[in-house]
Design a protein around this motif. Structure first.
Motif, PDB file in Angstrom:
ATOM      1  N   ASP A  30       0.846  -1.187   0.000  1.00 21.97           N
ATOM      2  CA  ASP A  30       0.000   0.000   0.000  1.00 21.97           C
ATOM      3  C   ASP A  30       0.891   1.250   0.000  1.00 21.97           C
ATOM      4  O   ASP A  30       1.216   1.806   1.053  1.00 21.97           O
ATOM      5  N   ARG A  39       8.964  11.819  -0.149  1.00 23.77           N
ATOM      6  CA  ARG A  39       9.604  11.526   1.147  1.00 23.77           C
ATOM      7  C   ARG A  39      11.044  11.056   1.010  1.00 23.77           C
ATOM      8  O   ARG A  39      11.800  11.116   1.965  1.00 23.77           O
ATOM      9  N   CYS A 114      25.677   1.447   5.953  1.00 22.54           N
ATOM     10  CA  CYS A 114      25.737   2.513   4.949  1.00 22.54           C
ATOM     11  C   CYS A 114      27.026   3.315   5.017  1.00 22.54           C
ATOM     12  O   CYS A 114      27.360   4.033   4.079  1.00 22.54           O
ATOM     13  N   ARG A 153       5.957  -1.863   3.722  1.00 22.42           N
ATOM     14  CA  ARG A 153       6.084  -0.634   2.917  1.00 22.42           C
ATOM     15  C   ARG A 153       7.057   0.372   3.519  1.00 22.42           C
ATOM     16  O   ARG A 153       7.536   1.267   2.830  1.00 22.42           O
ATOM     17  N   LEU A 193      17.828   0.369  13.685  1.00 19.68           N
ATOM     18  CA  LEU A 193      18.073  -0.130  12.328  1.00 19.68           C
ATOM     19  C   LEU A 193      18.950  -1.373  12.410  1.00 19.68           C
ATOM     20  O   LEU A 193      20.124  -1.278  12.801  1.00 19.68           O
ATOM     21  N   VAL A 223      15.868   7.122  12.810  1.00 22.89           N
ATOM     22  CA  VAL A 223      17.090   7.108  12.008  1.00 22.89           C
ATOM     23  C   VAL A 223      17.206   8.421  11.239  1.00 22.89           C
ATOM     24  O   VAL A 223      18.299   9.004  11.142  1.00 22.89           O
ATOM     25  N   PHE A 315      25.943   8.069   6.676  1.00 25.60           N
ATOM     26  CA  PHE A 315      25.353   7.748   7.983  1.00 25.60           C
ATOM     27  C   PHE A 315      24.569   6.461   7.818  1.00 25.60           C
ATOM     28  O   PHE A 315      23.866   6.288   6.821  1.00 25.60           O
TER      29      PHE A 315
HETATM   30  O1  UT7 Z   1      20.747   4.345   4.942  1.00 23.31           O
HETATM   31  C1  UT7 Z   1      20.708   4.000   6.284  1.00 23.31           C
HETATM   32  C2  UT7 Z   1      20.100   5.062   7.097  1.00 23.31           C
HETATM   33  N1  UT7 Z   1      18.694   5.173   6.798  1.00 23.31           N
HETATM   34  C3  UT7 Z   1      18.180   6.365   6.623  1.00 23.31           C
HETATM   35  O2  UT7 Z   1      18.886   7.344   6.638  1.00 23.31           O
HETATM   36  C4  UT7 Z   1      16.689   6.448   6.471  1.00 23.31           C
HETATM   37  C5  UT7 Z   1      16.151   7.517   7.383  1.00 23.31           C
HETATM   38  N2  UT7 Z   1      14.673   7.626   7.368  1.00 23.31           N
HETATM   39  C6  UT7 Z   1      14.008   8.054   6.311  1.00 23.31           C
HETATM   40  O3  UT7 Z   1      14.556   8.297   5.269  1.00 23.31           O
HETATM   41  C7  UT7 Z   1      12.517   8.323   6.479  1.00 23.31           C
HETATM   42  O4  UT7 Z   1      12.193   8.246   7.849  1.00 23.31           O
HETATM   43  C8  UT7 Z   1      11.624   7.345   5.684  1.00 23.31           C
HETATM   44  C9  UT7 Z   1      11.722   7.658   4.208  1.00 23.31           C
HETATM   45  C10 UT7 Z   1      12.020   5.915   5.958  1.00 23.31           C
HETATM   46  C11 UT7 Z   1      10.157   7.566   6.091  1.00 23.31           C
HETATM   47  O5  UT7 Z   1       9.780   8.922   5.906  1.00 23.31           O
HETATM   48  P1  UT7 Z   1       9.050   9.730   7.066  1.00 23.31           P
HETATM   49  O6  UT7 Z   1       8.722  11.053   6.530  1.00 23.31           O
HETATM   50  O7  UT7 Z   1       9.921   9.669   8.280  1.00 23.31           O
HETATM   51  O8  UT7 Z   1       7.731   8.913   7.239  1.00 23.31           O
HETATM   52  P2  UT7 Z   1       7.209   8.113   8.513  1.00 23.31           P
HETATM   53  O9  UT7 Z   1       7.993   6.875   8.741  1.00 23.31           O
HETATM   54  O10 UT7 Z   1       7.061   9.060   9.670  1.00 23.31           O
HETATM   55  O11 UT7 Z   1       5.762   7.752   8.025  1.00 23.31           O
HETATM   56  C12 UT7 Z   1       4.796   8.761   7.774  1.00 23.31           C
HETATM   57  C13 UT7 Z   1       3.523   8.074   7.289  1.00 23.31           C
HETATM   58  C14 UT7 Z   1       3.074   6.944   8.210  1.00 23.31           C
HETATM   59  O12 UT7 Z   1       1.662   6.940   8.218  1.00 23.31           O
HETATM   60  P3  UT7 Z   1       0.872   7.540   9.469  1.00 23.31           P
HETATM   61  O13 UT7 Z   1       1.341   6.746  10.649  1.00 23.31           O
HETATM   62  O14 UT7 Z   1       1.284   8.980   9.537  1.00 23.31           O
HETATM   63  O15 UT7 Z   1      -0.542   7.314   9.089  1.00 23.31           O
HETATM   64  C15 UT7 Z   1       3.581   5.708   7.514  1.00 23.31           C
HETATM   65  O16 UT7 Z   1       2.806   4.567   7.831  1.00 23.31           O
HETATM   66  O17 UT7 Z   1       3.764   7.460   6.011  1.00 23.31           O
HETATM   67  C16 UT7 Z   1       3.408   6.087   6.072  1.00 23.31           C
HETATM   68  N3  UT7 Z   1       4.262   5.321   5.186  1.00 23.31           N
HETATM   69  C17 UT7 Z   1       4.002   5.155   3.873  1.00 23.31           C
HETATM   70  N4  UT7 Z   1       3.002   5.572   3.103  1.00 23.31           N
HETATM   71  C18 UT7 Z   1       3.031   5.247   1.799  1.00 23.31           C
HETATM   72  C19 UT7 Z   1       5.422   4.709   5.473  1.00 23.31           C
HETATM   73  N5  UT7 Z   1       5.928   4.126   4.375  1.00 23.31           N
HETATM   74  C20 UT7 Z   1       5.068   4.389   3.374  1.00 23.31           C
HETATM   75  C21 UT7 Z   1       5.038   4.068   2.010  1.00 23.31           C
HETATM   76  N6  UT7 Z   1       4.009   4.505   1.263  1.00 23.31           N
HETATM   77  N7  UT7 Z   1       6.017   3.340   1.428  1.00 23.31           N
END
Ligand code: UT7
Length: 337
Positions: A30, A39, A114, A153, A193, A223, A315
């Motif tokens: 989803d 994002r 990473c 997801r 992580l 993270v 990082f």
């Molecule tokens: O390389 C190693 C180090 N890793 C990183 O540096 C990654 C660091 N983190 C990130 O890049 C971001 O946190 C993510 C891209 C993983 C996520 O972005 P975010 O803006 O932090 O989103 P979130 O996890 O806070 O999720 C926001 C909303 C949630 O829904 P609710 O709870 O607000 O209703 C998630 O369930 O987005 C939802 N969501 C998605 N929706 C559509 C999470 N994944 C998805 C998805 N598609 N794939």
């Protein structure tokens, strides 16, 4: 007497052919293209259908050797940065050594997720500086699709497969080569992580499989917060230590985890977006491969030029993070022989 430094004298990379687009992922979980792009900055990623991390590393090194006009038997040492080794043991470096026919080389793996490429580059640099070796391969490769849960997801949209390599050789050319580095780890970040299953803490059992412990777990928000600060801080630190401003830096070469983390780092360094290597849109997060993949692509396109000062920054899981300052000594391919 001039100092013996390590410098990058060749680059190469391999990306698998199969492309997994955001539209493909929409059919699996989803999610939607707009969410993923806004994002993370990712449009598509590559997936290795046959083979393992060692196959991609071997191809990246072969690509490097072709460009350098060098035989595998000339290599002294192979350092593989990966979190997706072919097996727990032997080291993927040994598998790669055999696959490319590097008959004189020894090798080992580095596990720093990473930041793995930067940590491996540091190790390789020391072997050159000490005079122990004069041809060291540092390759970052990860088959992330082998540990991604394609029903989750939160993580499955982020990662892709690739490998990329550099050759380190000595130089005594004043001011050129790998000039400085700052590397860190903070194990208290491990909770946010990791992959729990498969090691000595949780050896594989039916239960670990049922609990999906052999996949990446990430608390993305935690993270993200740590990465934004960690990567920007270390990039700023390496510039301050070397009395550099944004104008002195030709390229930021960031780990490609999230476009928003990359932008924050560039802002903190005071460099504009045109001087940031970005290919996350095409490959996603390929873990240990992201930074050398950028170097290899930007070298091939002629945009990365001899004499330019560049900052690599990463990082990742651990937490691990760091930055490396390089004065690029490799002439670009269109400069003529
Ligand atoms: O390389 C190693 C180090 N890793 C990183 O540096 C990654 C660091 N983190 C990130 O890049 C971001 O946190 C993510 C891209 C993983 C996520 O972005 P975010 O803006 O932090 O989103 P979130 O996890 O806070 O999720 C926001 C909303 C949630 O829904 P609710 O709870 O607000 O209703 C998630 O369930 O987005 C939802 N969501 C998605 N929706 C559509 C999470 N994944 C998805 C998805 N598609 N794939």
């Amino acid at each position: 007497m001039n100092v013996r430094r390590a410098t990058i004298t060749a680059v190469g990379h391999y990306v698998p052919e199969r492309v997994l687009t955001n539209a493909d992922l929409e059919k699996m979980v989803d999610t939607n293209d707009e969410w993923i792009r806004s994002r993370t900055g990712i449009r598509e990623r590559r997936i290795l259908e046959q083979g393992a991390t060692s196959d991609m590393c071997a191809r990246a090194i072969e690509n490097l050797l072709d460009q350098r006009g060098m035989e595998a038997s000339e290599i002294d040492l192979i350092i593989v940065a990966t979190v997706t080794p072919d097996m727990m043991f032997p080291a993927t470096a040994c598998v790669v050594q055999d696959k490319i026919g590097a008959s004189r080389a020894w090798g080992f793996d580095v596990s720093a997720a990473c930041s793995g490429y930067l940590f491996a580059l540091s190790a390789g640099t020391r072997f050159i500086e000490s005079g122990r070796h004069s041809k060291v391969i540092v390759v970052g490769g990860d088959k992330m699709s082998s540990i991604v849960d394609y029903t989750d997801r939160n993580t499955c949209v982020l990662f892709g497969d690739a490998a990329a390599a550099v050759l380190l050789e000595p130089t005594e050319e004043e001011g050129y080569g790998i000039l400085d580095e700052r590397l860190y780890c903070d194990g208290s970040g491990g909770a946010y992580l990791h992959m729990k299953g498969g090691g000595s803490l949780h050896p594989p059992t039916h239960e670990t499989i049922d609990k999906r412990m052999h996949y990446i777990y990430q608390d993305g928000k935690s993270v993200f917060k740590a990465a934004v600060v960690g990567m920007a801080d270390v990039a700023a630190e390496i510039m301050e230590r070397n009395h550099l401003t944004g104008q002195d830096i030709a390229w930021l070469v960031p780990h490609q985890a999230n476009l928003r983390i990359i932008d924050a780092t560039a802002n903190r360094m005071g460099i504009d977006s045109g001087k940031v290597m970005i290919n996350i849109d095409r490959y996603g997060n390929t873990t240990a491969a992201t930074i050398p993949l950028c170097l290899s692509e930007w070298h091939a396109s002629g945009k990365l030029q001899r004499g330019q000062k560049i900052v690599l920054a990463a990082f990742g899981a651990g937490y691990t993070w760091g930055a490396t300052l390089i004065k690029w000594s490799l002439a670009n391919p269109s400069a003529g022989a």
